[in-house]
Design a protein around this motif. Structure first.
Motif, PDB file in Angstrom:
ATOM      1  N   PRO A   6      43.535  57.766  24.986  1.00 14.22           N
ATOM      2  CA  PRO A   6      42.148  57.527  25.403  1.00 14.22           C
ATOM      3  C   PRO A   6      42.045  56.228  26.208  1.00 14.22           C
ATOM      4  CG  PRO A   6      42.299  57.879  23.027  1.00 14.22           C
ATOM      5  CD  PRO A   6      43.689  57.707  23.543  1.00 14.22           C
ATOM      6  N   VAL A   7      41.113  56.201  27.098  1.00 12.72           N
ATOM      7  CA  VAL A   7      40.889  55.004  27.903  1.00 12.72           C
ATOM      8  C   VAL A   7      40.161  53.968  27.054  1.00 12.72           C
ATOM      9  CG1 VAL A   7      38.705  55.801  28.886  1.00 12.72           C
ATOM     10  CG2 VAL A   7      40.092  54.197  30.157  1.00 12.72           C
ATOM     11  N   HIS A   8      40.479  52.696  27.281  1.00 10.10           N
ATOM     12  CA  HIS A   8      39.770  51.617  26.591  1.00 10.10           C
ATOM     13  C   HIS A   8      38.317  51.633  27.059  1.00 10.10           C
ATOM     14  CE1 HIS A   8      38.492  47.548  25.550  1.00 10.10           C
ATOM     15  NE2 HIS A   8      39.498  47.534  24.683  1.00 10.10           N
ATOM     16  N   PRO A   9      37.361  51.419  26.149  1.00  7.73           N
ATOM     17  CA  PRO A   9      35.953  51.454  26.550  1.00  7.73           C
ATOM     18  C   PRO A   9      35.590  50.430  27.624  1.00  7.73           C
ATOM     19  CG  PRO A   9      36.171  50.825  24.231  1.00  7.73           C
ATOM     20  CD  PRO A   9      37.523  51.218  24.717  1.00  7.73           C
ATOM     21  N   GLY A  10      36.364  49.373  27.749  1.00  9.14           N
ATOM     22  CA  GLY A  10      36.101  48.394  28.800  1.00  9.14           C
ATOM     23  C   GLY A  10      36.208  48.985  30.194  1.00  9.14           C
ATOM     24  N   TRP A  11      37.124  49.937  30.364  1.00  5.65           N
ATOM     25  CA  TRP A  11      37.275  50.573  31.676  1.00  5.65           C
ATOM     26  C   TRP A  11      36.079  51.462  31.987  1.00  5.65           C
ATOM     27  CZ3 TRP A  11      40.524  48.400  34.781  1.00  5.65           C
ATOM     28  CH2 TRP A  11      41.599  47.704  34.241  1.00  5.65           C
ATOM     29  N   VAL A  12      35.538  52.114  30.954  1.00  9.02           N
ATOM     30  CA  VAL A  12      34.327  52.926  31.138  1.00  9.02           C
ATOM     31  C   VAL A  12      33.143  52.007  31.441  1.00  9.02           C
ATOM     32  CG1 VAL A  12      32.760  54.559  30.001  1.00  9.02           C
ATOM     33  CG2 VAL A  12      35.240  54.697  29.593  1.00  9.02           C
ATOM     34  N   LEU A  13      33.095  50.890  30.747  1.00 12.03           N
ATOM     35  CA  LEU A  13      32.024  49.926  30.966  1.00 12.03           C
ATOM     36  C   LEU A  13      32.001  49.441  32.414  1.00 12.03           C
ATOM     37  CD1 LEU A  13      29.708  48.175  29.988  1.00 12.03           C
ATOM     38  CD2 LEU A  13      31.404  46.572  29.053  1.00 12.03           C
ATOM     39  N   GLU A  15      32.612  51.123  35.011  1.00 12.98           N
ATOM     40  CA  GLU A  15      31.916  52.144  35.799  1.00 12.98           C
ATOM     41  C   GLU A  15      30.400  52.050  35.595  1.00 12.98           C
ATOM     42  OE1 GLU A  15      33.284  54.270  38.033  1.00 12.98           O
ATOM     43  OE2 GLU A  15      35.146  53.159  37.664  1.00 12.98           O
ATOM     44  N   TYR A  16      29.972  51.844  34.372  1.00 17.99           N
ATOM     45  CA  TYR A  16      28.548  51.727  34.076  1.00 17.99           C
ATOM     46  C   TYR A  16      27.934  50.514  34.759  1.00 17.99           C
ATOM     47  CZ  TYR A  16      27.783  55.421  30.656  1.00 17.99           C
ATOM     48  OH  TYR A  16      27.626  56.632  30.046  1.00 17.99           O
ATOM     49  N   LEU A  17      28.688  49.412  34.825  1.00 21.70           N
ATOM     50  CA  LEU A  17      28.133  48.196  35.424  1.00 21.70           C
ATOM     51  C   LEU A  17      28.011  48.292  36.934  1.00 21.70           C
ATOM     52  CD1 LEU A  17      29.854  45.403  33.299  1.00 21.70           C
ATOM     53  CD2 LEU A  17      27.514  46.293  33.114  1.00 21.70           C
ATOM     54  N   GLY A  18      28.835  49.125  37.542  1.00 24.76           N
ATOM     55  CA  GLY A  18      28.759  49.302  38.995  1.00 24.76           C
ATOM     56  C   GLY A  18      28.923  47.990  39.730  1.00 24.76           C
ATOM     57  N   ILE A  39      36.753  42.274  27.218  1.00 25.56           N
ATOM     58  CA  ILE A  39      36.475  43.694  26.956  1.00 25.56           C
ATOM     59  C   ILE A  39      36.756  44.523  28.201  1.00 25.56           C
ATOM     60  CG2 ILE A  39      34.646  45.378  26.464  1.00 25.56           C
ATOM     61  CD1 ILE A  39      33.384  43.207  24.641  1.00 25.56           C
ATOM     62  N   LEU A  40      36.256  44.074  29.335  1.00 20.84           N
ATOM     63  CA  LEU A  40      36.442  44.816  30.585  1.00 20.84           C
ATOM     64  C   LEU A  40      37.911  44.995  30.952  1.00 20.84           C
ATOM     65  CD1 LEU A  40      33.575  43.235  32.698  1.00 20.84           C
ATOM     66  CD2 LEU A  40      33.680  45.584  31.843  1.00 20.84           C
ATOM     67  N   ASN A  41      38.738  44.035  30.549  1.00 22.56           N
ATOM     68  CA  ASN A  41      40.174  44.108  30.860  1.00 22.56           C
ATOM     69  C   ASN A  41      41.000  44.723  29.739  1.00 22.56           C
ATOM     70  OD1 ASN A  41      40.167  42.955  33.514  1.00 22.56           O
ATOM     71  ND2 ASN A  41      39.608  41.026  32.546  1.00 22.56           N
ATOM     72  N   GLY A  42      40.326  45.267  28.729  1.00 22.58           N
ATOM     73  CA  GLY A  42      41.027  45.940  27.642  1.00 22.58           C
ATOM     74  C   GLY A  42      41.750  45.010  26.695  1.00 22.58           C
ATOM     75  N   ILE A  56      21.568  48.998  24.479  1.00 23.12           N
ATOM     76  CA  ILE A  56      20.277  48.486  24.954  1.00 23.12           C
ATOM     77  C   ILE A  56      20.334  48.184  26.443  1.00 23.12           C
ATOM     78  CG2 ILE A  56      18.639  46.574  24.763  1.00 23.12           C
ATOM     79  CD1 ILE A  56      19.541  46.396  21.751  1.00 23.12           C
ATOM     80  N   LEU A  57      21.396  47.522  26.872  1.00 27.87           N
ATOM     81  CA  LEU A  57      21.544  47.152  28.277  1.00 27.87           C
ATOM     82  C   LEU A  57      21.596  48.368  29.196  1.00 27.87           C
ATOM     83  CD1 LEU A  57      22.196  44.816  30.378  1.00 27.87           C
ATOM     84  CD2 LEU A  57      24.588  45.456  30.008  1.00 27.87           C
ATOM     85  N   LEU A  58      22.353  49.391  28.772  1.00 26.59           N
ATOM     86  CA  LEU A  58      22.649  50.512  29.659  1.00 26.59           C
ATOM     87  C   LEU A  58      21.878  51.787  29.361  1.00 26.59           C
ATOM     88  CD1 LEU A  58      26.492  49.916  29.660  1.00 26.59           C
ATOM     89  CD2 LEU A  58      24.881  49.309  31.488  1.00 26.59           C
ATOM     90  N   GLY A  59      21.100  51.787  28.280  1.00 29.34           N
ATOM     91  CA  GLY A  59      20.354  52.996  27.929  1.00 29.34           C
ATOM     92  C   GLY A  59      21.264  54.110  27.428  1.00 29.34           C
ATOM     93  N   THR A  60      22.349  53.727  26.766  1.00 30.50           N
ATOM     94  CA  THR A  60      23.280  54.689  26.191  1.00 30.50           C
ATOM     95  C   THR A  60      23.146  54.611  24.674  1.00 30.50           C
ATOM     96  OG1 THR A  60      25.036  53.029  26.158  1.00 30.50           O
ATOM     97  CG2 THR A  60      24.904  54.434  28.114  1.00 30.50           C
TER      98      THR A  60
END
Length: 93
Positions: A6-13, A15-18, A39-42, A56-60
């Protein structure tokens, strides 16, 4: 055992931050830039508190972030040898 890593959630984050900068996102989350960068760098896990902040920040949902972290952590743990664990032989009554 899971079939793929599985991908680390930081990598998904990421994408969300754009186009949002790490500095701006950290400020809105109420954390340091360094903490968010880890976190972003795993390099750091998404804690339960961070999962709530991200929701809260991302509405997820916080469950999404916590679930991704759990899946990542479980896969990592399953890759290590556990030869030292001796299964219980429980006789049925």
């Amino acid at each position: 055992m899971r079939m793929h890593k599985p991908v680390h959630p930081g990598w998904v984050l990421r994408e969300y931050l754009g186009d949002t900068s790490v500095t701006e996102a950290a400020k809105r989350l109420g954390v340091t830039r360094a903490a968010l960068s880890r976190i972003l760098n795993g390099k750091a896990a998404v804690s339960a508190d961070m999962a709530v902040r991200l929701s809260i920040l991302l509405g997820t949902s916080s469950e999404m972030w916590a679930g991704m972290q759990t899946q990542y952590d479980l896969w990592q743990a399953e890759q290590k040898p556990h030869d030292f664990v001796v299964p219980l032989n429980v006789a049925s009554a």
